[in-house]
Design an enzyme around this catalytic site. Structure first.
Site, PDB file in Angstrom:
ATOM      1  N   LYS A 103       0.862  -1.192   0.000  1.00 41.80           N
ATOM      2  CA  LYS A 103       0.000   0.000   0.000  1.00 41.80           C
ATOM      3  C   LYS A 103       0.890   1.232   0.000  1.00 41.80           C
ATOM      4  O   LYS A 103       1.848   1.301   0.760  1.00 41.80           O
ATOM      5  CB  LYS A 103      -0.816  -0.023   1.291  1.00 41.80           C
ATOM      6  CG  LYS A 103      -2.258   0.354   1.124  1.00 41.80           C
ATOM      7  CD  LYS A 103      -2.972   0.226   2.447  1.00 41.80           C
ATOM      8  CE  LYS A 103      -4.089   1.227   2.520  1.00 41.80           C
ATOM      9  NZ  LYS A 103      -4.686   1.285   3.838  1.00 41.80           N
ATOM     10  N   HIS A 105      -0.330   4.459   0.339  1.00 43.38           N
ATOM     11  CA  HIS A 105      -0.981   5.603   0.972  1.00 43.38           C
ATOM     12  C   HIS A 105      -1.438   5.183   2.362  1.00 43.38           C
ATOM     13  O   HIS A 105      -1.217   4.042   2.764  1.00 43.38           O
ATOM     14  CB  HIS A 105      -2.186   6.051   0.124  1.00 43.38           C
ATOM     15  CG  HIS A 105      -3.224   4.984  -0.015  1.00 43.38           C
ATOM     16  ND1 HIS A 105      -3.114   3.958  -0.929  1.00 43.38           N
ATOM     17  CD2 HIS A 105      -4.349   4.738   0.692  1.00 43.38           C
ATOM     18  CE1 HIS A 105      -4.150   3.154  -0.796  1.00 43.38           C
ATOM     19  NE2 HIS A 105      -4.916   3.600   0.191  1.00 43.38           N
TER      20      HIS A 105
END
Ligand code: OMP
Length: 215
Positions: A103, A105
């Site tokens: 991921k 963010h």
């Protein structure tokens, strides 16, 4: 074989998780039996499964700081084991898992749950050649953690890359024990005692002669 181990084999057969026939493994070997943990697919299964993992872990006496369930199949198993350790043994154990996609963010990273640190108990379904475990070990090492042990449902007791079993190789390479709820030898004993499944004993024994290890 302990009572919980026999119950576990019965449970796996009843749910269609442990099957006999002809199956192609990830390693390319043709096996007369297969263990598909994905078929533990109901709430009641998961609750029972967690109790079997917790029983095997308690039985082993191995110390650990955190449970780690590798994506994807290790995730519900580690979660269920953590719940069962609390419900059955009053042990409040931290647990974490990884996501396969990184991921970029929000909180970032690819780990979810408790930090992956200290002595890690890696929780998964099956080890055959040990490939999946080696991938997880990279994560454990990258986080500066150490392996306390590996906890699985079924030890197929098969040779890995050489003469040792994949599990013996993991134990040698990472200096940590592999704990299983049941081993192939327990399965063979169980089917030998069962009228209905006895016809499979010969094929499974032959498979063990070809790919198995004695330990
Ligand atoms: P290794 O990565 O070779 O240790 O194999 C482990 C994986 O094999 C499991 O995570 C499964 O994807 C698969 N598998 C089973 O689930 N059950 C079996 O009885 C045998 C295998 C297998 O393909 O060897």
């Amino acid at each position: 074989m302990k009572a919980y181990q026999k119950e576990f084999i019965e449970f796996a057969i009843e749910r269609g998780v442990l099957k006999f026939g002809e199956f192609t493994l990830k390693s390319g070997r043709t096996s007369p039996y297969f263990f598909n943990a994905g078929l533990f697919n109901q709430g009641a299964d998961l609750a029972r499964l967690g109790r079997f993992y917790a029983a095997a872990l308690e039985d082993s006496g191995v110390n650990y700081d955190v449970l780690f369930g590798p994506a994807y199949k290790g995730i519900p198993i580690a979660t269920a084991a953590a719940i069962a350790l609390f419900d059955g043994y009053q042990k409040n154990v931290p647990y974490c898992f990884n996501r396969k996609e990184k991921k970029d963010h929000g909180e970032g990273g690819n780990l979810v749950g408790s930090p992956l640190q200290g002595k890690v108990m890696l929780v998964d379904d099956v080890i055959t050649a040990g490939t999946a475990i080696r991938e997880s070990m990279e994560l454990v090492h990258a986080n500066g953690a150490e392996l306390a042990g590996v906890l699985i449902a079924l030890d197929r007791q098969e040779k890995g890359q050489g003469e040792l079993s994949a599990i013996q190789e993991v134990e040698r390479d990472y200096q940590a024990p592999v704990i299983s709820i049941v081993k192939l030898n327990d399965v063979i004993q169980y089917i030998s005692d069962s009228e209905e499944l006895a016809p499979y004993v010969e094929q499974v024994t032959r498979y063990r002669e070809q790919y198995g290890v004695s330990a």
